[in-house]
Design a protein around this motif. Structure first.
Motif, PDB file in Angstrom:
ATOM      1  N   ASP A  66       0.818  -1.210   0.000  1.00 10.74           N
ATOM      2  CA  ASP A  66       0.000   0.000   0.000  1.00 10.74           C
ATOM      3  C   ASP A  66       0.853   1.261   0.000  1.00 10.74           C
ATOM      4  O   ASP A  66       0.478   2.272  -0.613  1.00 10.74           O
ATOM      5  N   SER A  67       2.016   1.215   0.666  1.00 10.76           N
ATOM      6  CA  SER A  67       2.879   2.401   0.666  1.00 10.76           C
ATOM      7  C   SER A  67       3.673   2.516  -0.632  1.00 10.76           C
ATOM      8  O   SER A  67       3.918   3.619  -1.118  1.00 10.76           O
ATOM      9  N   PRO A  70       0.392   3.278  -3.749  1.00 10.78           N
ATOM     10  CA  PRO A  70      -0.793   3.859  -3.096  1.00 10.78           C
ATOM     11  C   PRO A  70      -2.051   3.800  -3.951  1.00 10.78           C
ATOM     12  O   PRO A  70      -3.159   3.788  -3.407  1.00 10.78           O
ATOM     13  N   ARG A  72      -3.207   1.324  -5.506  1.00 11.94           N
ATOM     14  CA  ARG A  72      -3.909   0.058  -5.294  1.00 11.94           C
ATOM     15  C   ARG A  72      -4.942   0.160  -4.187  1.00 11.94           C
ATOM     16  O   ARG A  72      -6.036  -0.415  -4.284  1.00 11.94           O
ATOM     17  N   ALA A  73      -4.613   0.898  -3.131  1.00  9.71           N
ATOM     18  CA  ALA A  73      -5.521   1.007  -2.000  1.00  9.71           C
ATOM     19  C   ALA A  73      -6.809   1.736  -2.358  1.00  9.71           C
ATOM     20  O   ALA A  73      -7.818   1.613  -1.658  1.00  9.71           O
ATOM     21  N   THR A  74      -6.794   2.493  -3.439  1.00 11.36           N
ATOM     22  CA  THR A  74      -7.985   3.240  -3.853  1.00 11.36           C
ATOM     23  C   THR A  74      -8.889   2.426  -4.767  1.00 11.36           C
ATOM     24  O   THR A  74     -10.011   2.863  -5.070  1.00 11.36           O
ATOM     25  N   GLN A  81      -8.924  -3.969  -9.299  1.00  9.26           N
ATOM     26  CA  GLN A  81      -7.784  -4.331  -8.457  1.00  9.26           C
ATOM     27  C   GLN A  81      -7.039  -5.526  -9.030  1.00  9.26           C
ATOM     28  O   GLN A  81      -5.801  -5.581  -8.983  1.00  9.26           O
ATOM     29  N   ASN A 274      -4.790  -5.998   8.669  1.00  9.59           N
ATOM     30  CA  ASN A 274      -4.443  -4.626   9.031  1.00  9.59           C
ATOM     31  C   ASN A 274      -5.554  -3.958   9.835  1.00  9.59           C
ATOM     32  O   ASN A 274      -5.282  -3.155  10.721  1.00  9.59           O
ATOM     33  N   ASP A 275      -6.800  -4.263   9.501  1.00  9.25           N
ATOM     34  CA  ASP A 275      -7.948  -3.665  10.173  1.00  9.25           C
ATOM     35  C   ASP A 275      -8.742  -4.767  10.862  1.00  9.25           C
ATOM     36  O   ASP A 275      -9.571  -5.436  10.243  1.00  9.25           O
ATOM     37  N   SER A 361     -12.204  -9.722  -0.821  1.00 14.26           N
ATOM     38  CA  SER A 361     -11.042  -9.366  -1.637  1.00 14.26           C
ATOM     39  C   SER A 361     -10.389 -10.605  -2.236  1.00 14.26           C
ATOM     40  O   SER A 361     -10.618 -11.732  -1.787  1.00 14.26           O
TER      41      SER A 361
END
Length: 433
Positions: A66-67, A70, A72-74, A81, A274-275, A361
């Protein structure tokens, strides 16, 4: 003794299965080189294999996607994706991956090259030379079958199969629509393979299935939709057994697993965690007042504290954990609540544990659909379920003996297969060529 190269896209979910197989091949006396991302070197050496890192321009770290990317996260889960991932991580890294593999083969003339579905160097080798002029190629299937078929719905949305000519006509139409949807990715793949001197012989997502010598699906037929048009070299070899854990220190609450209350384990796996408010926190809240023991396996060192922060007060029937080996935990479980990682679901079924699945996902909708279709659990059809949805689903799985019965049937079928022996037979035959 055979020489074997074991290759993988440098992502945890791709590397884990091939390292398990590499370890078994080493135990059998074969000379094995693991070819993947540099962060996996220590794990490869620990099993007694040699190691070769991917070239720097293919040596990704999936913990930082993701970093590093970036955009991809959107992108929403689904075609957008998936196209990004293929262009960036699979086809995009392929020229460097192939270059490094060919250099490795020049130094280490392997009898067998074995890789997972995303290791696209295998179809490139298959298309580059006749079988007698190259190593034997083995591809491992560690996600549900995505090869197109008129006997099964198109891969992606998690649709259940139906039978009859009307269903087959629908499937053919869906397959055509999917090919249209990914036309740009198909063109990108064709250009990538041309740059490597080989053609794109068919639909992009079918290539890894058809352009290998052996495609070994890491499950049993009872977990996959029946199809009459699979390639002859594709076979089901069973689920990889969990790696035995020897150094795990059991926490103080471990005896409670055998105290008589139903045990419900909840996890978001080792990657998509992550979440923890997506699934672990709702599950803990949903089961707080039931007469069950809830083990929240967060698979991260800071996981228990993150869950505490999200909850405020931890219910009395909940035990929070970081990394818990499933070979120790799941034999005590009466149900597993999971986001649908293929490996975790297969491990649960290895132990005959019924499931509640919530994932949207990657391949998770397809995994969840197969859980539903096989009768081994409940498919919540969402990645972020409501508390009431989880509560109803878990109570259903615990109260309806049909789910545990179907999971037990699956465990019995799994026990009749040995993926290690199937792979060893191929490797031994290749060494005798």
């Amino acid at each position: 003794m055979a020489k074997v190269i074991v290759g993988a896209t440098p992502f945890e979910g791709h590397v884990g299965p091939v390292l398990t197989i590499a370890a078994d091949l080493v135990r059998r006396g074969h000379e094995v080189v693991v070819y993947t991302g540099s962060r996996f070197e220590a794990r490869a050496l620990a099993i007694g294999a040699r190691f070769q890192a991917l070239p720097p321009d293919a040596d990704l770290d999936d913990r930082r996607l993701d970093s590093l990317f970036p955009l991809r996260a959107t992108l929403p889960p689904g075609p957008a994706q998936l196209s990004f991932d293929f262009e960036t991580f699979f086809l995009g890294q392929l020229p460097a991956q192939v270059r490094g593999l060919r250099a490795l083969l020049a130094r280490f003339p392997a009898d067998v090259v074995l890789g997972e579905l995303g290791f696209w160097s295998i179809p490139v080798l298959s298309l580059s030379a006749a079988p007698r002029e190259r190593p034997t190629l083995v591809t491992l299937g560690s996600i549900p079958l995505l090869i197109q078929s008129e006997d099964a719905p198109a891969f992606g949305p998690g649709l259940l199969p139906t039978s009859g000519e009307e269903a087959r006509a629908r499937n053919r139409a869906m397959n055509a629509e999917v090919r249209r949807l990914f036309a740009d990715l198909q063109s990108f793949g064709e250009a990538t393979l041309r740059s490597l001197g080989v053609p794109m012989p068919e639909y992009l997502f079918d290539v890894p299935f058809r352009r290998t010598d052996h495609y070994l699906q890491l499950t049993v037929p009872g977990f996959e939709y029946p199809r009459g048009d699979l390639p002859g070299h594709l076979r089901f070899v069973g689920t990889l057994p969990p790696t035995p854990s020897s150094s795990y220190a059991e926490p103080a609450w471990w005896p409670e697993l055998s105290a008589g209350r139903p045990v419900v384990v909840v996890t978001q796996g080792t990657v998509a965690n992550n979440d923890l408010t997506e699934l672990i926190v709702p599950t803990v809240r949903a089961l707080a007042d039931l007469d069950v023991l809830v083990v929240a396996a967060t698979a991260r060192a800071d996981g228990p504290e993150l869950v505490r922060q999200a909850l405020g007060d931890v219910p009395d029937n909940v035990r929070l954990a970081g990394f818990v080996p499933f070979d120790r935990l799941l034999p005590h479980a009466d149900a597993l609540v999971t986001n649908g990682g293929y490996g975790g679901v297969q491990t649960a079924l290895y132990y005959g544990v019924p499931l509640v699945v919530a994932g949207v996902s990657e391949d998770k909708p397809e995994v969840a659909a197969r859980v539903e279709w096989s009768g081994t659990g409940v498919n919540l059809r969402t990645g972020r379920p409501a508390v009431t949805e989880v509560r109803v689903a878990v109570r259903t799985v615990l109260r309806d003996p049909g789910y545990r019965s179907q999971a037990a049937i699956m465990a019995k079928e799994i026990g009749q297969h040995s993926p290690f022996d199937a792979i060893a037979e191929i490797v031994d035959a290749a060494a005798r060529r």
